[in-house]
Design a protein around this motif. Structure first.
Motif, short mmCIF file in Angstrom:
data_model
loop_
_atom_site.label_atom_id
_atom_site.label_comp_id
_atom_site.label_asym_id
_atom_site.label_seq_id
_atom_site.Cartn_x
_atom_site.Cartn_y
_atom_site.Cartn_z
N UNK A 1 1.07 -1.09 0.08
CA UNK A 1 -0.54 -0.10 0.20
C UNK A 1 0.80 0.77 0.25
N UNK A 2 0.90 2.22 -1.33
CA UNK A 2 1.17 3.13 -0.38
C UNK A 2 0.23 4.70 -1.39
N UNK A 3 0.22 5.18 0.08
CA UNK A 3 -0.01 6.69 0.14
C UNK A 3 0.65 8.19 -0.96
N UNK A 4 0.51 9.18 -1.87
CA UNK A 4 0.83 9.53 -2.21
C UNK A 4 0.33 11.36 -2.39
N UNK A 5 1.51 12.07 -2.16
CA UNK A 5 0.54 13.44 -1.39
C UNK A 5 1.73 14.21 -2.54
N UNK A 6 1.84 15.69 -2.57
CA UNK A 6 2.18 16.53 -2.57
C UNK A 6 3.55 17.08 -2.30
N UNK A 7 4.73 17.04 -2.78
CA UNK A 7 5.74 17.93 -2.64
C UNK A 7 6.14 18.56 -1.80
N UNK A 8 6.90 18.78 -0.71
CA UNK A 8 6.37 19.87 0.09
C UNK A 8 4.76 19.61 1.36
N UNK A 9 4.57 18.57 1.36
CA UNK A 9 3.46 18.51 2.37
C UNK A 9 2.76 20.08 3.58
N UNK A 10 2.09 20.52 3.11
CA UNK A 10 1.55 21.19 4.31
C UNK A 10 0.41 20.28 5.11
N UNK A 11 -0.22 21.06 6.77
CA UNK A 11 -0.78 20.29 6.99
C UNK A 11 -2.48 19.69 6.31
N UNK A 12 -3.08 20.06 5.47
CA UNK A 12 -3.91 18.93 5.53
C UNK A 12 -3.43 17.96 4.99
N UNK A 13 -2.36 17.72 3.71
CA UNK A 13 -2.10 16.65 3.42
C UNK A 13 -0.97 15.86 4.20
N UNK A 14 -0.54 16.62 5.59
CA UNK A 14 0.07 15.26 6.32
C UNK A 14 -1.14 15.00 7.18
N UNK A 15 -2.14 15.43 7.46
CA UNK A 15 -3.52 15.04 8.14
C UNK A 15 -4.25 13.49 7.52
N UNK A 16 -3.72 14.21 6.12
CA UNK A 16 -4.73 13.44 5.10
C UNK A 16 -4.08 12.17 5.56
N UNK A 43 0.80 6.07 -11.58
CA UNK A 43 -0.19 5.51 -10.93
C UNK A 43 -1.88 5.86 -11.32
N UNK A 44 -2.25 4.44 -11.55
CA UNK A 44 -4.25 4.85 -12.60
C UNK A 44 -4.90 4.26 -11.68
N UNK A 45 -6.25 4.68 -11.71
CA UNK A 45 -7.33 4.76 -11.29
C UNK A 45 -7.66 3.44 -10.90
N UNK A 46 -6.91 2.17 -11.29
CA UNK A 46 -6.97 0.58 -11.38
C UNK A 46 -6.21 -0.15 -10.66
N UNK A 47 -5.21 0.96 -9.75
CA UNK A 47 -4.14 0.36 -8.80
C UNK A 47 -4.77 0.67 -7.09
N UNK A 48 -5.67 -0.15 -7.33
CA UNK A 48 -5.76 0.04 -5.58
C UNK A 48 -4.87 -0.80 -4.55
N UNK A 49 -3.71 -0.30 -4.81
CA UNK A 49 -2.15 -0.19 -3.87
C UNK A 49 -1.79 1.11 -3.84
N UNK A 50 -2.05 1.72 -4.55
CA UNK A 50 -2.57 3.40 -4.25
C UNK A 50 -2.84 4.13 -3.70
#
Length: 64
Positions: A1-16, A43-50
């Motif tokens: 399982x992998x969670x991807x967020x944007x570089x230089x994460x702000x508080x809402x990215x960290x909380x997510x 990554x695409x919408x068929x990848x249930x691990x991301x």
């Protein structure tokens, strides 16, 4: 399982990421990766691990 967020994460990215790891079953030990905003980097919408969160431009991949 992998969670991807944007570089230089702000508080809402960290909380997510924290909320996903804390409350979604099976995601407790997920890796966290960083991508440019609005990009999936293969990554695409068929990848249930991301799960892509808080990347902007209305883009998200959610499999709950």
């Amino acid at each position: 399982m992998k969670i991807l967020t944007h570089t230089n994460p702000d508080l809402d990215a960290v909380c997510s990421c924290w909320l996903i790891c804390r409350f979604l079953p099976g995601w407790q030990k997920a890796e966290v990766g960083f991508i440019k905003s609005g990009k999936f980097n293969g990554a695409d919408d068929s990848d249930e691990e991301v799960l892509v969160v808080d990347t902007g431009m209305g883009l998200s991949l959610i499999h709950i």
